[in-house]
Scaffold this motif. Structure first.
Motif, PDB file in Angstrom:
ATOM      1  N   GLU A   9       0.972  -1.600   0.104  1.00  0.00           N
ATOM      2  CA  GLU A   9       0.489   0.308   0.134  1.00  0.00           C
ATOM      3  C   GLU A   9       1.024   0.997  -0.040  1.00  0.00           C
ATOM      4  N   LEU A  10       2.103   1.139   0.900  1.00  0.00           N
ATOM      5  CA  LEU A  10       2.922   2.436   0.912  1.00  0.00           C
ATOM      6  C   LEU A  10       3.439   2.580  -0.362  1.00  0.00           C
ATOM      7  N   ILE A  11       4.292   1.543  -1.168  1.00  0.00           N
ATOM      8  CA  ILE A  11       4.323   1.313  -2.895  1.00  0.00           C
ATOM      9  C   ILE A  11       3.413   2.461  -2.834  1.00  0.00           C
TER      10      ILE A  11
ATOM     11  N   ASN B  51       9.547  -0.955  11.798  1.00  0.00           N
ATOM     12  CA  ASN B  51       8.637  -0.898  10.782  1.00  0.00           C
ATOM     13  C   ASN B  51       8.991  -1.238   9.872  1.00  0.00           C
ATOM     14  N   PRO B  52       8.519  -2.607   9.259  1.00  0.00           N
ATOM     15  CA  PRO B  52       8.424  -2.869   8.018  1.00  0.00           C
ATOM     16  C   PRO B  52       8.603  -1.607   6.587  1.00  0.00           C
ATOM     17  N   GLY B  53       9.798  -1.965   5.422  1.00  0.00           N
ATOM     18  CA  GLY B  53      10.131  -1.533   4.725  1.00  0.00           C
ATOM     19  C   GLY B  53      10.271  -1.988   3.642  1.00  0.00           C
ATOM     20  N   TYR B  54      10.858  -0.969   2.559  1.00  0.00           N
ATOM     21  CA  TYR B  54      10.901  -1.306   1.162  1.00  0.00           C
ATOM     22  C   TYR B  54      11.567   0.206   0.915  1.00  0.00           C
TER      23      TYR B  54
ATOM     24  N   VAL C 173       6.339   1.792   6.488  1.00  0.00           N
ATOM     25  CA  VAL C 173       5.310   1.999   6.962  1.00  0.00           C
ATOM     26  C   VAL C 173       5.394   2.955   8.109  1.00  0.00           C
ATOM     27  N   GLU C 174       4.493   4.029   8.357  1.00  0.00           N
ATOM     28  CA  GLU C 174       4.360   4.685   9.506  1.00  0.00           C
ATOM     29  C   GLU C 174       2.229   4.737  10.068  1.00  0.00           C
ATOM     30  N   GLY C 175       2.391   4.267  11.390  1.00  0.00           N
ATOM     31  CA  GLY C 175       0.799   4.937  11.669  1.00  0.00           C
ATOM     32  C   GLY C 175       0.576   3.221  12.398  1.00  0.00           C
ATOM     33  N   ILE C 176       1.190   2.622  12.348  1.00  0.00           N
ATOM     34  CA  ILE C 176       0.347   0.941  12.481  1.00  0.00           C
ATOM     35  C   ILE C 176       1.948   0.206  13.612  1.00  0.00           C
ATOM     36  N   THR C 177       1.547  -0.328  14.893  1.00  0.00           N
ATOM     37  CA  THR C 177       2.292  -0.667  15.101  1.00  0.00           C
ATOM     38  C   THR C 177       1.740  -2.773  15.036  1.00  0.00           C
ATOM     39  N   PHE C 178       2.823  -3.270  14.612  1.00  0.00           N
ATOM     40  CA  PHE C 178       3.568  -4.215  14.244  1.00  0.00           C
ATOM     41  C   PHE C 178       3.759  -5.413  15.611  1.00  0.00           C
ATOM     42  N   GLU C 179       2.692  -6.305  15.833  1.00  0.00           N
ATOM     43  CA  GLU C 179       2.965  -7.675  16.070  1.00  0.00           C
ATOM     44  C   GLU C 179       4.270  -8.350  16.388  1.00  0.00           C
ATOM     45  N   VAL C 180       5.051  -7.878  17.064  1.00  0.00           N
ATOM     46  CA  VAL C 180       6.397  -8.609  16.941  1.00  0.00           C
ATOM     47  C   VAL C 180       7.047  -9.383  18.646  1.00  0.00           C
ATOM     48  N   ASP C 181       6.894 -11.038  18.653  1.00  0.00           N
ATOM     49  CA  ASP C 181       7.703 -11.307  19.748  1.00  0.00           C
ATOM     50  C   ASP C 181       9.015 -11.261  19.818  1.00  0.00           C
ATOM     51  N   PHE C 182       9.468 -10.293  20.875  1.00  0.00           N
ATOM     52  CA  PHE C 182      10.504  -9.896  20.946  1.00  0.00           C
ATOM     53  C   PHE C 182      11.829 -10.940  21.773  1.00  0.00           C
ATOM     54  N   SER C 183      10.725 -11.968  22.983  1.00  0.00           N
ATOM     55  CA  SER C 183      11.170 -12.980  23.409  1.00  0.00           C
ATOM     56  C   SER C 183      12.423 -13.912  22.286  1.00  0.00           C
TER      57      SER C 183
END
Length: 242
Positions: free
Chosen positions: A40-42, A207-210, A228-238
């Protein structure tokens, strides 16, 4: 008045790690969702690129379904799309998803092939695309995965002064340096990001990008990463590996 030639606008995306199941997750992150947000960003920022390069680890499970979904998503652009095989990918389902169009997928190449290909290539300026990184990233765990024949690889590159840039994926982080006048560039993943300069495996909160590149007729390169901005991506940092 001489008409100024426009640069070639290239979009690079990488390391999508898609699954057959659209709910598949890598380190807790839904990779289909994050890819869609990057695309969508692209579309907003690069509605008419001249070329799209997908530089490997396009699937996590090497499933035909994941490659077919990626192909369908990228078909929304009018630009030609080329895929590289990453260490998580398998060529047979990739080719099937590309309708066996081998020209749209780069093979794994030997140094001799690269030397011959660069010598035979048309154009004043060349860019080489890889999946793995040919130089250390100052990231100890990742640097065990540097291109195994990197010394031979650069010996070939040094014989071909038309090479202006080398780009790659795999490292899930941004990188922009130079070597002997050649631009060295890495791209973020469309999903999880790896923490730069980390001794052990670690996930970053970026955040993810290109990456976009403007390849100018005189050999100059303008490039930047967009995320990508304005979105929090759920990542398991453990999680301690992927």
């Amino acid at each position: 008045m001489t008409q100024q030639l426009q640069p070639l606008r290239v979009v690079q995306l990488s390391d999508c790690h898609l699954f057959a199941d659209t709910q598949g997750k890598l380190l807790g992150l839904n990779t289909q969702f994050s890819l869609e947000k990057v695309l969508e960003l692209i579309h907003r920022e690069q509605p008419n690129p001249d070329l799209i390069l997908a530089t490997g680890d396009l699937s996590q499970d090497a499933s035909l379904e994941s490659y077919q979904r990626l192909g369908e998503a990228l078909s929304s652009f009018t630009a030609p799309v080329y895929w590289l095989e990453g260490n998580h990918d398998k060529p047979a389902p990739m080719l099937k998803a590309l309708n066996c169009d081998r020209e749209r997928m780069s093979p794994c190449v030997l140094v001799k092939f690269l030397d011959d290909a660069l010598a035979a290539a048309n154009g004043e300026h060349l860019m080489v695309c890889l999946h793995h990184h040919p130089v250390p990233m100052e990231c100890a765990w990742l640097d065990t995965q540097v291109v195994g024949s990197a010394e031979q690889f650069f010996a070939v590159i040094d014989r071909h002064p038309r090479v202006r840039a080398i780009i790659w994926g795999h490292v899930h982080q941004e990188y922009d340096e130079q070597r002997n006048g050649v631009r060295l560039l890495a791209v973020p993943s469309t999903c999880v990001q790896f923490k730069p300069k980390s001794e052990d495996f670690a996930v970053d909160d970026a955040n993810p990008g290109y990456r976009w590149l403007d390849l100018h007729p005189d050999g100059r390169i303008d490039t930047a990463v967009s995320r990508v901005e304005g979105i929090t991506f759920e990542v398991d940092f453990s999680v301690k590996g992927y």
